[in-house]
Design a protein around this motif. Structure first.
Motif, PDB file in Angstrom:
ATOM      1  N   PHE A   1       0.835  -1.209   0.000  1.00  0.00           N
ATOM      2  CA  PHE A   1       0.000   0.000   0.000  1.00  0.00           C
ATOM      3  C   PHE A   1       0.867   1.255   0.000  1.00  0.00           C
ATOM      4  O   PHE A   1       1.877   1.335   0.707  1.00  0.00           O
ATOM      5  N   ASP A   2       0.466   2.229  -0.790  1.00  0.00           N
ATOM      6  CA  ASP A   2       1.052   3.560  -0.754  1.00  0.00           C
ATOM      7  C   ASP A   2      -0.059   4.506  -0.325  1.00  0.00           C
ATOM      8  O   ASP A   2      -0.847   4.965  -1.147  1.00  0.00           O
ATOM      9  N   PHE A   3      -0.134   4.761   0.977  1.00  0.00           N
ATOM     10  CA  PHE A   3      -1.242   5.547   1.504  1.00  0.00           C
ATOM     11  C   PHE A   3      -1.189   6.999   1.044  1.00  0.00           C
ATOM     12  O   PHE A   3      -2.223   7.657   0.929  1.00  0.00           O
ATOM     13  N   ASP A   4       0.008   7.527   0.796  1.00  0.00           N
ATOM     14  CA  ASP A   4       0.128   8.916   0.324  1.00  0.00           C
ATOM     15  C   ASP A   4      -0.384   9.065  -1.099  1.00  0.00           C
ATOM     16  O   ASP A   4      -0.900  10.112  -1.480  1.00  0.00           O
ATOM     17  N   ASP A   5      -0.226   7.999  -1.876  1.00  0.00           N
ATOM     18  CA  ASP A   5      -0.642   8.044  -3.281  1.00  0.00           C
ATOM     19  C   ASP A   5      -2.023   7.431  -3.504  1.00  0.00           C
ATOM     20  O   ASP A   5      -2.520   7.393  -4.625  1.00  0.00           O
ATOM     21  N   ASN A   6      -2.646   6.944  -2.410  1.00  0.00           N
ATOM     22  CA  ASN A   6      -3.967   6.290  -2.523  1.00  0.00           C
ATOM     23  C   ASN A   6      -3.939   5.141  -3.535  1.00  0.00           C
ATOM     24  O   ASN A   6      -4.779   5.045  -4.435  1.00  0.00           O
ATOM     25  N   SER A   7      -2.961   4.246  -3.382  1.00  0.00           N
ATOM     26  CA  SER A   7      -2.849   3.139  -4.319  1.00  0.00           C
ATOM     27  C   SER A   7      -2.316   1.893  -3.633  1.00  0.00           C
ATOM     28  O   SER A   7      -1.810   1.944  -2.510  1.00  0.00           O
ATOM     29  N   VAL A   8      -2.444   0.773  -4.315  1.00  0.00           N
ATOM     30  CA  VAL A   8      -1.900  -0.486  -3.821  1.00  0.00           C
ATOM     31  C   VAL A   8      -1.332  -1.260  -5.012  1.00  0.00           C
ATOM     32  O   VAL A   8      -1.953  -1.309  -6.075  1.00  0.00           O
ATOM     33  N   SER A   9      -0.144  -1.810  -4.841  1.00  0.00           N
ATOM     34  CA  SER A   9       0.477  -2.618  -5.890  1.00  0.00           C
ATOM     35  C   SER A   9       0.042  -4.067  -5.709  1.00  0.00           C
ATOM     36  O   SER A   9       0.243  -4.647  -4.636  1.00  0.00           O
ATOM     37  N   ILE A  10      -0.539  -4.618  -6.747  1.00  0.00           N
ATOM     38  CA  ILE A  10      -1.065  -5.980  -6.675  1.00  0.00           C
ATOM     39  C   ILE A  10      -0.401  -6.843  -7.739  1.00  0.00           C
ATOM     40  O   ILE A  10      -0.287  -6.440  -8.903  1.00  0.00           O
ATOM     41  N   TYR A  11       0.045  -8.017  -7.325  1.00  0.00           N
ATOM     42  CA  TYR A  11       0.633  -8.946  -8.284  1.00  0.00           C
ATOM     43  C   TYR A  11      -0.480  -9.706  -8.978  1.00  0.00           C
ATOM     44  O   TYR A  11      -1.239 -10.441  -8.352  1.00  0.00           O
TER      45      TYR A  11
ATOM     46  N   TRP B   1       3.045  -7.005 -12.015  1.00  0.00           N
ATOM     47  CA  TRP B   1       2.529  -6.123 -10.972  1.00  0.00           C
ATOM     48  C   TRP B   1       1.665  -5.040 -11.594  1.00  0.00           C
ATOM     49  O   TRP B   1       1.903  -4.609 -12.720  1.00  0.00           O
ATOM     50  N   PHE B   2       0.668  -4.594 -10.825  1.00  0.00           N
ATOM     51  CA  PHE B   2      -0.278  -3.607 -11.333  1.00  0.00           C
ATOM     52  C   PHE B   2      -0.647  -2.669 -10.185  1.00  0.00           C
ATOM     53  O   PHE B   2      -0.979  -3.121  -9.091  1.00  0.00           O
TER      54      PHE B   2
ATOM     55  N   ASP C   1     -14.941   4.861 -19.425  1.00  0.00           N
ATOM     56  CA  ASP C   1     -14.777   4.058 -20.642  1.00  0.00           C
ATOM     57  C   ASP C   1     -14.015   2.778 -20.309  1.00  0.00           C
ATOM     58  O   ASP C   1     -13.499   2.609 -19.202  1.00  0.00           O
ATOM     59  N   LEU C   2     -13.941   1.884 -21.272  1.00  0.00           N
ATOM     60  CA  LEU C   2     -13.336   0.571 -21.017  1.00  0.00           C
ATOM     61  C   LEU C   2     -11.849   0.655 -20.687  1.00  0.00           C
ATOM     62  O   LEU C   2     -11.350  -0.105 -19.854  1.00  0.00           O
ATOM     63  N   ILE C   3     -11.136   1.586 -21.314  1.00  0.00           N
ATOM     64  CA  ILE C   3      -9.714   1.738 -21.033  1.00  0.00           C
ATOM     65  C   ILE C   3      -9.502   2.144 -19.582  1.00  0.00           C
ATOM     66  O   ILE C   3      -8.621   1.623 -18.890  1.00  0.00           O
ATOM     67  N   THR C   4     -10.336   3.049 -19.094  1.00  0.00           N
ATOM     68  CA  THR C   4     -10.237   3.498 -17.702  1.00  0.00           C
ATOM     69  C   THR C   4     -10.523   2.351 -16.746  1.00  0.00           C
ATOM     70  O   THR C   4      -9.838   2.177 -15.731  1.00  0.00           O
ATOM     71  N   ILE C   5     -11.514   1.553 -17.075  1.00  0.00           N
ATOM     72  CA  ILE C   5     -11.873   0.426 -16.203  1.00  0.00           C
ATOM     73  C   ILE C   5     -10.755  -0.607 -16.179  1.00  0.00           C
ATOM     74  O   ILE C   5     -10.417  -1.144 -15.113  1.00  0.00           O
ATOM     75  N   THR C   6     -10.149  -0.900 -17.326  1.00  0.00           N
ATOM     76  CA  THR C   6      -9.061  -1.883 -17.351  1.00  0.00           C
ATOM     77  C   THR C   6      -7.862  -1.417 -16.545  1.00  0.00           C
ATOM     78  O   THR C   6      -7.111  -2.238 -16.008  1.00  0.00           O
ATOM     79  N   LYS C   7      -7.672  -0.121 -16.433  1.00  0.00           N
ATOM     80  CA  LYS C   7      -6.564   0.401 -15.624  1.00  0.00           C
ATOM     81  C   LYS C   7      -6.748   0.023 -14.162  1.00  0.00           C
ATOM     82  O   LYS C   7      -5.783  -0.181 -13.427  1.00  0.00           O
ATOM     83  N   GLN C   8      -8.008  -0.099 -13.729  1.00  0.00           N
ATOM     84  CA  GLN C   8      -8.282  -0.462 -12.343  1.00  0.00           C
ATOM     85  C   GLN C   8      -8.382  -1.976 -12.146  1.00  0.00           C
ATOM     86  O   GLN C   8      -7.941  -2.509 -11.132  1.00  0.00           O
ATOM     87  N   THR C   9      -8.948  -2.670 -13.117  1.00  0.00           N
ATOM     88  CA  THR C   9      -9.155  -4.110 -12.951  1.00  0.00           C
ATOM     89  C   THR C   9      -7.927  -4.940 -13.313  1.00  0.00           C
ATOM     90  O   THR C   9      -7.756  -6.044 -12.813  1.00  0.00           O
ATOM     91  N   GLY C  10      -7.101  -4.389 -14.216  1.00  0.00           N
ATOM     92  CA  GLY C  10      -5.932  -5.152 -14.647  1.00  0.00           C
ATOM     93  C   GLY C  10      -6.194  -6.023 -15.857  1.00  0.00           C
ATOM     94  O   GLY C  10      -5.353  -6.830 -16.234  1.00  0.00           O
ATOM     95  N   HIS C  11      -7.362  -5.879 -16.488  1.00  0.00           N
ATOM     96  CA  HIS C  11      -7.637  -6.638 -17.702  1.00  0.00           C
ATOM     97  C   HIS C  11      -6.686  -6.189 -18.815  1.00  0.00           C
ATOM     98  O   HIS C  11      -6.394  -5.004 -18.943  1.00  0.00           O
ATOM     99  N   THR C  12      -6.198  -7.129 -19.587  1.00  0.00           N
ATOM    100  CA  THR C  12      -5.336  -6.788 -20.712  1.00  0.00           C
ATOM    101  C   THR C  12      -6.139  -6.607 -21.991  1.00  0.00           C
ATOM    102  O   THR C  12      -5.613  -6.130 -22.991  1.00  0.00           O
ATOM    103  N   SER C  13      -7.411  -6.978 -21.951  1.00  0.00           N
ATOM    104  CA  SER C  13      -8.243  -6.889 -23.148  1.00  0.00           C
ATOM    105  C   SER C  13      -9.574  -6.220 -22.810  1.00  0.00           C
ATOM    106  O   SER C  13     -10.293  -6.671 -21.924  1.00  0.00           O
TER     107      SER C  13
END
Length: 295
Positions: free
Chosen positions: A169-179, A186-187, A263-275
């Motif tokens: 977790f990066d609490f300052d950046d409001n993000s989490v790195s997930i394998y 990593w994403f 849009d779908l590109i934005t959603i894939t950025k969060q879900t990690g889908h490659t397609s």
């Protein structure tokens, strides 16, 4: 006189031997995901008094459709599992078994028949109303609330959730790195403020260290243990906590983002889908709420 090898040559031979042993072991490895399907095949052979091999494999695949009426995706997984098992255990070379593969193809074609059309219908986990879900999560204890929020907001799979550690977790950046085990990479996924606060509260209450797992295990006496639990144990945790699966949460988040205009590109950025095609076909085609807006 015995040959005296130069140091580098000795090290090279040793490394070559280690590499060959590694490849030998890795080539015989069977995925844990296949174990259940292999066990079912073994039990079928026992019940029907057949030897394990190509003939019983074909029989098992045929019965899976005609008698057991399994879905096509389940059948394909059974096929992959049994092929791998026979290749590793009995050194079956399917590259030289063209007649067998042809018969497999004929058996697979049963799914093209009209009477088997229900077996090709795929209906995944359903989304739920996000507002109702958030209201439910808000009533949960600190640990359960944090875990469920992370799963929901990041739209993560069970295998990803059980592997997250606090230092991811990066609490300052409001993000989490997930394998992402499926993509083997990593994403970075975004978190909202509510989720960040919940994870911080959870970390403080249980005095979690940076190397501790987010999920881990908590015993009845309230003692936390940093361990990577199985995906099945995590499934049971979610079912017990909110009566849903990680895929319900994943689909809910995807649908919610889409309904808000992402849009779908934005959603894939969060879900990690490659397609985006996979995302559209398997996560958005069941969202009646999106359709209803335009009726």
């Amino acid at each position: 006189m015995a040959e005296i090898l130069p140091v580098n040559q000795f090290r090279n031979r040793k490394r070559y031997s280690e590499r060959e042993n590694f490849i030998q072991v890795r080539s015989k490895k069977i995925s844990n995901g296949y174990k259940s399907d292999i066990k079912q095949y073994q039990e079928y052979c026992t019940i029907t008094a057949q030897s394990e091999g190509l003939e019983s494999m074909l029989d098992y695949l045929y019965v899976s459709i005609v008698d057991q009426r399994v879905k096509k995706n389940t059948w394909e997984k059974r096929l992959s599992a049994v092929k791998r098992y026979l290749a590793v255990t009995y050194d079956v070379d399917f590259g030289g078994e063209q007649e067998v593969l042809k018969q497999v193809s004929y058996i697979r074609s049963l799914y093209d028949d009209e009477e088997n059309k229900a077996l090709i219908r795929v209906k995944g986990k359903q989304r739920v109303d996000k507002d109702d879900l958030m209201a439910l999560i808000d009533t949960l204890p600190i640990r359960e609330k944090a875990i469920c929020l992370v799963n929901l907001v990041t739209a993560s799979r069970p295998s990803e959730m059980v592997a997250i550690k606090i230092h991811d977790f990066d609490f300052d950046d409001n993000s989490v790195s997930i394998y992402m085990k499926k993509q083997k990479s990593w994403f970075d996924k975004r978190l909202n403020q509510l989720t960040v606060k919940s994870v911080k509260d959870y970390k403080a209450k249980y005095n979690l260290k940076e190397t501790d797992y987010l999920v881990g295990r908590v015993y009845k006496n309230g003692k936390y243990e940093s361990t990577k639990i199985s995906t099945e144990a995590y499934r049971k945790f979610l079912t017990r906590t909110i009566g849903l699966t990680a895929y319900n949460l994943r689909k809910t988040q995807v649908s919610s983002m889409h309904e808000k205009g992402a849009d779908l590109i934005t959603i894939t950025k969060q879900t990690g889908h490659t397609s985006t095609q996979t995302l559209s076909e398997h996560y958005l085609n069941v969202s009646d709420k999106t359709v209803d807006k335009f009726l």
